[in-house]
Design a protein around this motif. Structure first.
Motif, PDB file in Angstrom:
ATOM      1  N   GLY A  84      32.568  -6.367  25.081  1.00  0.00           N
ATOM      2  CA  GLY A  84      31.896  -6.857  23.812  1.00  0.00           C
ATOM      3  C   GLY A  84      32.325  -6.249  22.550  1.00  0.00           C
ATOM      4  O   GLY A  84      32.378  -6.619  21.581  1.00  0.00           O
ATOM      5  N   THR A 119      28.444 -13.362  20.312  1.00  0.00           N
ATOM      6  CA  THR A 119      27.531 -12.184  19.767  1.00  0.00           C
ATOM      7  C   THR A 119      27.264 -12.507  18.442  1.00  0.00           C
ATOM      8  O   THR A 119      26.153 -12.353  18.061  1.00  0.00           O
ATOM      9  CB  THR A 119      28.112 -11.148  20.032  1.00  0.00           C
ATOM     10  N   ASP A 150      22.325 -11.516  25.472  1.00  0.00           N
ATOM     11  CA  ASP A 150      23.681 -11.388  25.508  1.00  0.00           C
ATOM     12  C   ASP A 150      24.518 -11.046  26.830  1.00  0.00           C
ATOM     13  O   ASP A 150      23.543 -10.688  27.784  1.00  0.00           O
ATOM     14  CB  ASP A 150      24.162 -10.716  24.381  1.00  0.00           C
ATOM     15  N   GLU A 151      25.607 -11.540  27.021  1.00  0.00           N
ATOM     16  CA  GLU A 151      26.311 -11.022  28.479  1.00  0.00           C
ATOM     17  C   GLU A 151      25.751 -11.364  29.579  1.00  0.00           C
ATOM     18  O   GLU A 151      25.476 -10.744  30.652  1.00  0.00           O
ATOM     19  CB  GLU A 151      26.777  -9.640  28.407  1.00  0.00           C
TER      20      GLU A 151
END
Ligand code: ATP
Ligand code: MG
Length: 685
Positions: A570, A41, A236-237
Motif C-alpha cells: 500500500g 486507497t 481496504d486490501e
C-alpha cells in the motif's frame, strides 16, 4: 460570474471519473477492484470524507485496514481532504478504524459479556500461543519424540489454518499439511485441549479475536448491538482477508448496505495466513445487489516502470487482464544492477541513496525492500558504519524480543492472574524455579482466586529466597495494591527495576536490552490504562525502537526506509531498491513447494516493484554466502526467475563496481548477431 463550488464538488474535482463514481456511489454494496497505484486507497479516503460531508456521523463509520499504520495514514488523508474543502474540525478522529483484530478487541471488551467473556481477558501473541500449545502437547504425552508429532509451531499453524479457513481439520491436513495427515486424531485432541485451556485461563489468541467477533454477531443480542453501531463499513486490501473475515462482514452487514471493499487480486500475498482472493471474486455473489468499479490509470509510477510491472504480472498463471497505464510517459527505465556480492550491493544502494539525497530527494522518499528480514543485515551494518540513519519495518518485532516479552509478562500476569503463559514465564525467570514448580504455583494462585498473597507461604528454593518476597510484593501491588492506580509508565518502571538483575543473569548484551525497556516505558506513557497498553502492543506492535522515536537520536529528522515487502503493502516511494533479487530469496526457497506458492511469490515481487514512483533498482548480487554442510561458502546466484527474458527487455542492465564506475552491461548477443558476425568472416553480411 464565477460560480463557487460546493465542498462536495471540490472534493470530487481531484478525482477521475471512475473514482468519482465510486465516491458518489450510494448505499448498495460496492467493490472497487483495480491494480496497484490506481488510487484505490485514495478513493476510499475520499469516499469516507464525502460521506462525512453528506452528514454521516464519523462515529458510525467503520474503516478496516491491514495495519494500524495504514488506518492512521488513511484518516490523515481524510482530514487533509476535508480541510482542503474548507472543513477544519478533525472529524476523522471519531471514525472507528483499525485492523480486524484491533476492532474485534475493542468490541469484545465492550460487548463480550454477551458471550460470557469477562473484560479481564488477556491476549496471547503467536509466540505465547505456541508455548501454550506446547504445554498442552506435553500434558497429552504427544511430545515423546517417538511418533514424530509436529512441533509446536506447526501445530499452531495447522490450528490457525483451520480456524481462519473455517475448514475441518481433515481438509486442512489433506490440502495444506499432507505429511501430518496420520496425526489427525491426536491433533484433534490437542486442539480441543488447547481451546479448553485458553478458556480456563481466560486468554484469547489472535485467531480467537476473530472467532469471538463472529460469535458475537451470531448471537442475536450481540448482533443487534454491534450491527446497530455502524452505517458504513469500508475495507481496504480486501484481497488479503480470509474466510473468517468475510464471514464477519456478511454477519455485520448481511445485505451489504453501506459496505465498500477495495482490493487487487494481483497483490494477494497473505495466503499463509489463509487469506484468499476468493473473497474478492465471490463478492458479487455474497452481496447480490453489488456494483463493481474498476480503475486502470496509474498515478504512482512512470510508464517505463509500469511497462516492467505489467510484464511481470502478465506472466502470472492467475492473471486477470488489468493493464495499467500512466500519463507520465517519460522517465528512466528500471534497472537490474549486477553487483559482485552482497557488500558491493550495499555500496551500490548507499551510494545511490546519498547521491539522490544530494539532488534533493529525502532519505524517507527512498526505500530498500527485501523478502526476508535478514536479507538486510549486511546493509544495516554498512549504513551504521557510514552513519546513514534508517528505520526498519517488518520482520522480527521489537516486542518479540525475549527481554521485552519478559517485562510485559509481569504486567500481563498482574492483569490476569490466570494467564498461565505469562505466569510460567516470570516464575521460571527466578533461579531454582522450573516448569513443574511454576505449574504448581499457578494452580495455587487459581485456588486463591488470583490473590498473590497465596504465594507468600511458598518455601522458595535457596537460590531465589532473596528475590521471592519482593517478587510477590511487586505482583500484589500491581494487581490490587497501590501500583494498580499508578500510571502505566510507573508500572513498567517498577517492573524494570525488579527485573534488571534477572535480565543480567539471563541474557547477553544487558545494557542494550535495558535501553529497549526504557523505550517501552516511553511508549507506555501514551496509554491511559494497562489493559489497552498490553492489548495494543500485542496486536500491532511497533517494529523497532526506532518507530517509537528513539531519544538517542534527537537530531535525526530524515531516515532511509528498510522494509520487508509484506510491510510495504500500500505504500510508495520516489526510489525503490529491491535487495537480493535472486533465486532462493525471491522466490524464497521456503515457498516453492507448490505452483500456488510460486505464484504468490511472483505477486510479492510485483508488490515490491509497484511501490516505485520514479526509480526502480533490482539488485542482483552475483555471489552470496550460503551454508554448505556446516560451512559458509560463497556460491554463484541467479537473478530471480520472475525477471524472465521478456521482463528483462523492459529493464536496463548495469554492472556496478564499488570504485564508482557503473557500466552498462554488454547486451546479450542474439544467435542471429553471432551468425552475422560469422558471415562477415566470409564476406557475407
Ligand atoms: P496500492 O495498490 O499500492 O494500494 P492504490 O490503488 O491504493 O495503490 P493509492 O495509494 O491510493 O493507490 O494512490 C497511488 C498514488 O496516486 C498516490 O500518490 C495518490 O495520491 C495518487 N492518485 C490517486 N488518484 C489520483 C488522481 N485522481 N489524481 C492524481 N493523483 C492521484
Ligand atoms: Mg492502497
Amino acid at each position: 460570474m464565477t460560480v463557487s463550488k460546493t465542498p462536495s464538488d471540490a472534493l470530487l474535482a481531484e478525482l477521475n471519473e471512475a473514482q468519482q463514481q465510486a465516491v458518489r456511489h450510494g448505499d448498495s454494496p460496492l467493490l472497487i477492484v483495480a491494480g496497484a497505484g490506481t488510487g484505490k486507497t485514495t478513493t476510499l479516503a475520499h469516499r469516507v470524507a464525502w460521506q462525512i460531508l453528506q452528514g454521516t456521523s464519523p462515529r458510525r463509520i467503520l474503516l478496516l485496514t491491514f495495519s494500524r499504520r495504514a488506518a492512521a495514514e488513511m484518516l490523515r488523508r481524510v482530514d487533509d481532504i476535508l480541510q482542503a474543502v474548507g472543513k477544519t474540525s478533525r472529524e476523522s478522529a471519531n471514525v472507528f478504524g483499525g485492523t480486524f483484530h484491533s476492532v474485534a478487541l475493542r468490541l469484545l471488551r465492550r460487548y463480550g459479556e454477551v458471550l460470557g467473556l469477562g473484560a479481564e481477558f488477556t491476549i496471547l501473541d503467536r509466540g505465547d500461543a505456541e508455548d501454550l500449545m506446547n504445554v498442552v502437547r506435553t500434558d497429552l504425552n504427544l511430545s515423546d519424540g517417538k511418533r514424530r508429532f509436529p512441533l509446536k509451531g506447526t501445530c499452531l499453524a495447522i490450528y490457525s489454518r483451520c480456524v481462519n479457513r473455517s475448514a475441518p481439520l481433515k481438509t486442512v491436513l489433506t490440502e495444506d499439511f499432507p505429511t501430518h495427515l496420520s496425526h489427525e486424531a491426536n491433533l484433534g485432541r490437542l486442539f480441543t485441549a488447547y481451546t479448553e485451556r485458553k478458556e480456563s485461563h481466560v486468554v484469547l489468541d489472535y485467531d480467537d479475536l476473530l472467532v469471538f467477533w463472529l460469535a458475537l454477531l451470531e448471537n442475536p443480542q450481540g448482533a443487534e448491538v454491534v450491527r446497530g453501531l455502524f452505517d458504513r463499513v469500508h475495507v481496504d486490501e480486501y484481497q488479503d482477508t480470509n474466510v473468517l473475515q468475510s464471514q464477519i462482514l456478511k454477519r455485520l452487514v448481511p445485505d451489504g448496505t453501506g459496505l465498500t471493499v477495495v482490493g487487487d487480486d494481483s497483490q494477494s500475498i497473505y495466503s499463509f495466513r489463509a487469506a484468499t482472493v476468493r473473497n474478492i471474486l465471490d463478492f458479487p455473489e455474497d452481496f447480490p445487489d453489488s456494483s463493481i468499479v474498476t480503475l486502470e490509470q496509474n498515478y504512482r509510477s512512470t510508464q517505463p516502470i509500469l511497462d516492467a510491472t505489467n510484464r511481470v504480472i502478465t506472466e502470472s498463471t492467475e492473471w486477470h487482464a488489468k493493464k495499467l497505464w500512466s500519463e507520465r510517459t517519460h522517465g528512466v527505465r528500471p534497472q537490474v544492477i549486477r553487483c559482485a556480492d552482497e557488500e558491493s550491493q550495499s555500496s551500490f544502494v548507499i551510494e545511490q541513496v546519498l547521491n539522490a539525497r544530494e539532488e534533493g530527494v529525502r532519505l524517507q522518499d527512498q526505500a530498500v525492500l527485501f523478502r526476508s528480514s535478514y536479507h538486510s543485515a549486511g546493509l544495516e551494518l554498512e549504513l551504521t558504519r557510514r552513519n546513514v540513519p534508517y528505520r526498519k519495518y517488518g520482520g522480527l518485532k521489537f516486542i518479540e524480543s525475549a527481554h521485552v516479552k519478559d517485562l510485559l509478562a509481569y504486567l500481563r500476569l498482574a492483569e490476569n492472574p490466570r494467564d498461565i503463559v505469562a505466569g510460567t514465564r516470570v516464575l521460571c525467570l527466578l533461579p531454582g524455579i522450573g516448569n513443574a514448580r511454576a505449574g504448581r504455583l499457578m494452580e495455587s494462585l487459581r485456588d486463591a482466586n488470583g490473590s498473590f498473597a497465596a504465594w507468600r507461604e511458598f518455601k522458595a528454593p535457596a537460590s531465589t529466597r532473596g528475590q521471592w518476597e519482593p517478587f510477590v510484593k511487586l505482583l500484589d501491588e500491581l494487581s490490587s495494591g497501590p501500583l494498580l492506580e499508578s500510571s502505566v509508565a510507573t508500572q513498567v518502571e517498577r517492573v524494570r527495576t525488579f527485573y534488571k538483575p534477572l535480565l543480567e543473569d539471563a541474557h547477553d548484551h544487558a545494557a542494550v536490552r535495558m535501553r529497549d525497556l526504557e523505550q517501552l516505558e516511553i511508549l507506555a506513557a501514551r496509554y491511559a490504562d494497562r489493559a489497552s497498553f498490553l492489548a495494543e502492543v500485542t496486536l500491532d506492535p511497533p517494529s523497532s525502537t526506532a518507530e517509537l522515536g528513539d531519544p538517542a537520536a534527537p537530531d535525526e529528522d530524515d531516515w532511509l526506509v528498510l522494509s520487508t515487502i509484506h510491510s510495504a503493502k500500500g505504500l510508495e516511494w520516489d526510489s525503490v531498491f529491491v535487495l537480493q533479487a535472486i533465486e532462493g530469496s525471491i522466490p524464497s526457497e521456503m515457498a516453492t513447494g507448490s505452483p500456488e506458492q510460486i505464484e504468490e511469490e511472483r505477486r510479492l515481487f510485483y508488490v515490491a516493484l509497484t511501490r516505485g514512483k520514479n526509480n526502480l533498482f533490482v539488485c542482483h548480487p552475483q555471489r552470496i554466502m550460503g551454508q554448505r554442510n556446516q560451512f559458509f561458502a560463497p556460491s554463484f546466484s541467479r537473478l530471480t526467475p520472475f525477471v524472465s527474458d521478456e521482463v528483462r527487455s523492459t529493464f536496463d542492465e548495469i554492472v556496478y563496481s564499488p570504485e564508482g564506475h557503473t557500466d552498462a552491461a554488454p547486451k546479450p548477443e542474439s544467435s542471429q548477431s553471432v551468425r552475422s558476425r560469422l558471415n562477415s568472416l566470409w564476406g557475407e553480411n
